[in-house]
Structures are given as C-alpha cells and as structure tokens.
Design a protein around this motif. Structure first.
Motif, short mmCIF file in Angstrom:
data_model
loop_
_atom_site.label_atom_id
_atom_site.label_comp_id
_atom_site.label_asym_id
_atom_site.label_seq_id
_atom_site.Cartn_x
_atom_site.Cartn_y
_atom_site.Cartn_z
N MET A 76 0.82 -1.21 0.00
CA MET A 76 0.00 0.00 0.00
C MET A 76 0.85 1.26 0.00
N VAL A 78 -0.44 5.55 0.34
CA VAL A 78 -1.52 6.53 0.33
C VAL A 78 -0.92 7.92 0.41
N VAL A 87 -5.18 6.36 -3.17
CA VAL A 87 -4.76 5.07 -2.61
C VAL A 87 -4.18 4.24 -3.74
N TYR A 89 -2.84 0.50 -4.24
CA TYR A 89 -2.95 -0.77 -3.52
C TYR A 89 -2.57 -1.88 -4.49
N LEU A 194 -3.02 7.62 6.20
CA LEU A 194 -3.81 6.39 6.34
C LEU A 194 -4.84 6.55 7.45
N ARG A 201 -13.42 6.78 6.14
CA ARG A 201 -14.16 5.62 5.62
C ARG A 201 -15.08 5.04 6.69
N ASN A 241 -6.15 0.05 8.22
CA ASN A 241 -5.70 -0.78 7.10
C ASN A 241 -6.86 -1.60 6.54
N ILE A 244 -8.88 0.13 3.92
CA ILE A 244 -8.33 0.16 2.56
C ILE A 244 -8.74 -1.09 1.79
N SER A 245 -8.70 -2.23 2.46
CA SER A 245 -9.13 -3.47 1.83
C SER A 245 -10.62 -3.43 1.50
N THR A 248 -11.27 -1.25 -1.50
CA THR A 248 -10.93 -1.92 -2.76
C THR A 248 -11.99 -2.94 -3.13
#
Length: 479
Positions: A76, A78, A87, A89, A194, A201, A241, A244-245, A248
C-alpha cells in the motif's frame, strides 16, 4: 469489518497438541502436503513469471501484516491530493504464475482457501509461490494488480483503475511495531494520511448504516513450552488498514455491477425478530438500548474492553449470519448487498490465501482495460460460490477444532478449579445451559447450572471437564 470472533494462533511445538492437530487433520480429512506434480508446476511457474510491461516500482509501497507473515497479498501507499486522497494498492498477481487447468490451479480449486492452525497452516498455493515468487516481499520486483483509487475530501471514492504492473515493496511491517512508531510520533507521514482515510471511511460506513463488531482477538500462543490464551483488543492501525481493503472490495464490486458480470460477497439483512431478541439480551445485561437507536448505532455504543459489553457483542454476531457469494452474468443477484457493510462488496485483495480473489481481480482488470474477460474466468464464475461455501465451512470447522483443542489443553491440569466469568448466552430451549466467558485464561465454553443461568451476570464457575483428546471443555456454576 468484523462479524465473528477473531482467532490468532502463534507457532507451537507441544507434543500433546501436535497429536491433537494430527487428529483434527484426520477427522476433517484435510489436505497436507501438495502432490509432487503440483509442487513441480509451482516451482516452474515461480521461475518463469509473466511480468507485465508497465513498471511502477517507483511507488513507495509497503506491506503491513501480523509478525512473521510471508504470504503478503497487499502492498500500500496513500497520499493527499489537491482534491482529497489517492490510494495505491498492489495485490499479488497469482494469474502471472497460475494458468487455468494447470496442476496448481486445480489443487487451489480443491482447497479454496488457506487454513490457519496451531503449529502450521495449510496453504492455498505451494509456498514457493505463496511465500516466495508471488508474495510481495520487500526489495523484490513482483507482478501485481495495481489498484489506483481516488477519494474526495470526505473519503468517498470518485475514480478507480486497476491494471497489471511490476511493483516493489519497500518494507515488510507489522501492526504492533508500526502502531508504536505512530504513537511515538516517529512514523512516516504516510501513516497520518492512512489514519485520515481510515477514519473518514468509518464515518461513511456509519452514514450508510454499516456495522462492525469490535470483538477482541483471541490469541493462542506458547510461552516456555506452555499453551496460553488471551484476549487482545485490535490496534487502531488494523482498523485503518482494513478500511483500505474494504474500499478496494467495494470498488471492485462497483466495476462488476456496472458491467453486470462478476461475483459479489453477500450478507442478507438481519431478521427483525433477531434484533428484538438482542434488545431482550441487552435488557438482561443491564445495557441501555434507547428505542430510537438503530442496531449499528447500538454496536458503536459498546466498549470492547468491558466484559458485559463483550458479552453483548458476542450475542450480536447471531444476526450477521448467512454470508455467501453470488455470481452473475447479466441480471444482478436478487440480493446483491452485504448488509454489515450496507454496500455492494466483493473479495479481491487476498488471492494468495483465497481462491475467489484471483477471479474477481482478473475480471476487474479486463473491465478497466475495456477488454473481454478471459474465458477461463467467465467459465469458473457459476461454480465459485459453491466452491467457496465448502472451503469456508471447512475453515470454520478447522478454526473451531483448533481453538477447542487449545482451550482443553490449557485447562486440562486445572479440572476442579473455580474461575471468575460472565454468562454471555443462554440456550433458548434449555435456560440451564449456555456459554460462559472466562477472562483468565481467555476461554469461551459451555456452562450448565441447576436453574436458569443469569444472562450477563458475573459468576463463579467450576471446571468439570477439559479433555484435549475429545476437544471438550465444560464448566458448571459453582456453589
């Protein structure tokens, strides 16, 4: 997004537990070593990767995983932009090594996902790939699916692209070490970005009506040759973290839904009757749940460091059941949503450890390039939900069996002792039976009493059985 109890197991070498693990393998008919032809095919593939032309090794990617991890799926980077955030990734490109119908592919389809046990794991792919040539290890040029996702200042996605690229990770980091550096103010500025993205988010998740259950992780480890269990609260960096997954996975789902072809991870809405039962449980536990507060808001009001609230969180997992996969080519599935996320979502970020992610990644690369989806990916779509359902069931059985073995082994010398605990569940058909959480050691086990169990109450329980061979631990109310 967590909907179940988390289990983390450190390496071990206890002979009783080693025999127990062999018994579990036999009972569940689990695969062990890869067949010779699979290992040979993997070794040949590792030596001959299909590297893409695009070189993005200039991006300062890093990986962050539990300590000692070698099967590194994601790297990753960012950064802030004029309009918000970007981002980058990178996801390991398994298809750069594995071809449809080859020995590695066929074996991966039989396994479905990596299984994590006490002293070893049962990997989806041979280690020459999963912990070697395909893993995003630092300082190595690797083929990857490089996702670029732009967010506005509120954390909402505004653009997404994924394409094949060569990448190179700068460092292999772990959560605890990185959290210490962040707390000490010595971390690279990227980690502050991050944090901003992760918190934004989460706010968007709240606004959508999504819900995460912040259950503590149950750790099984070996200290001075003795097995130990403990509960560990998640670190903030793990939540950032994870966002972020999830971002995606939602971006991948968006691409596939727009194109009306792909595969979604789904979870049906909670049954209103289950929510009403939870309100009864909250009253029994003495936890306030105002009439106007919805289920996600109630979850956010709970404190995972409070034993009574942990009992409530454990009970709340009962409404988030029925997760599955839905393949589509044309009309969308009748129920395309993941209710815990309150969004459309798919698995796309762990292809070294989960079969389905290779296919979703391949579909998204083709869609972004405006190219036909490979025939092998389309042909596999209809059968993937059943394959993953079988492997997911097997993984759940394996994790439960390993945990039951570890708990029985830890407690075997202590039968007859009395422990402090809390009643977290009472059986609907027999109020004299239920579940108790013992905090020291960290055990969740069956408990019985001569009368109705007091849901949510602090209790003293006597250990009446701890049998590692049968993997059974059982308590009774003391006194």
């Amino acid at each position: 997004m967590s909907t179940t109890r988390r289990l983390h197991i450190q390496p071990a070498g206890d002979p009783v537990l080693a025999q127990g693990m062999r018994d579990i393998h036999d009972d569940l008919k689990l695969p062990s070593a890869f067949p010779p032809e699979v290992e040979a095919a993997a070794a040949q593939a590792a030596a001959n990767p299909r590297l893409p032309e695009l070189d993005r090794s200039d991006i300062a990617l890093v990986t962050i995983d539990p300590p000692g991890s070698m099967d590194l799926d994601q790297a990753m980077h960012v950064e802030r932009t004029d309009g918000g955030y970007r981002v980058c990734y990178a996801i390991a490109d398994v298809a750069a090594f594995v071809s449809a119908g080859d020995p590695v592919d066929l074996e991966a389809n039989r396994r479905g996902e990596t299984l994590y046990g006490a002293d070893a794991k049962i990997p989806l792919h041979p280690k020459v790939l999963s912990e070697g040539a395909a893993s995003l290890l630092p300082g190595q040029l690797r083929p990857a699916l490089l996702w670029t996702i732009d967010l506005d200042q509120t954390g909402e996605g505004i653009a997404v692209d994924v394409r094949r690229a060569k990448v190179s990770s700068r460092a292999r980091l772990d959560y605890a070490g990185m959290q210490q550096r962040i707390d000490a103010g010595t971390a690279d500025p990227m980690w502050a970005v991050l944090r901003e993205i992760g918190e934004l988010r989460r706010q968007r998740e709240f606004a959508r009506g999504g819900v995460s259950l912040p259950l503590p992780e149950q750790e099984v480890s070996v200290v001075d040759g003795r097995w130990r269990l403990a509960f560990r609260a998640r670190l903030p960096i793990e939540d950032w973290n994870e966002q972020i997954s999830l971002l995606t996975g939602m971006a991948a789902a968006h691409l596939m839904v727009q194109a009306k072809v792909g595969l979604l991870r789904t979870l049906p809405p909670a049954d209103p009757r289950a929510i009403e039962r939870l309100r009864v449980t909250a009253r029994a536990l003495g936890i306030s749940w105002p009439p106007g507060l919805d289920y996600p808001g109630f979850i956010r009001s709970l404190d995972p460091s409070n034993d009574v609230h942990v009992a409530m969180l454990t009970a709340c997992t009962s409404v988030l059941r029925g997760a599955g996969y839905a393949a589509f080519d044309g009309a969308l599935p009748a129920q395309p949503m993941h209710s815990a996320l309150a969004a459309q979502y798919t698995h796309a970020t762990a292809p070294l450890r989960r079969l389905v992610d290779r296919y979703t990644g391949e579909i998204c690369v083709a869609l972004c390039a405006k190219q036909p989806i490979p025939a092998w990916a389309l042909a596999a779509l209809p059968g993937l939900p059943a394959t993953m359902q079988v492997s997911g069931h097997r993984a759940g059985q394996y994790e439960s069996a390993v945990l039951n073995l570890a708990e029985a082994a830890v407690l075997a010398p202590r039968v007859g002792e009395v422990f402090n605990g809390a009643i977290v569940e009472v059986a609907h058909d027999d109020p004299g039976k239920g579940t108790v959480i013992v905090r020291d050691p960290a055990i969740e086990a069956s408990v019985s009493g001569s009368a109705s169990l007091p849901l949510g109450a602090d209790v003293r329980v006597s250990l009446v059985e701890a049998d590692p061979v049968r993997r059974v631990t059982r308590f009774e109310l003391a006194g």
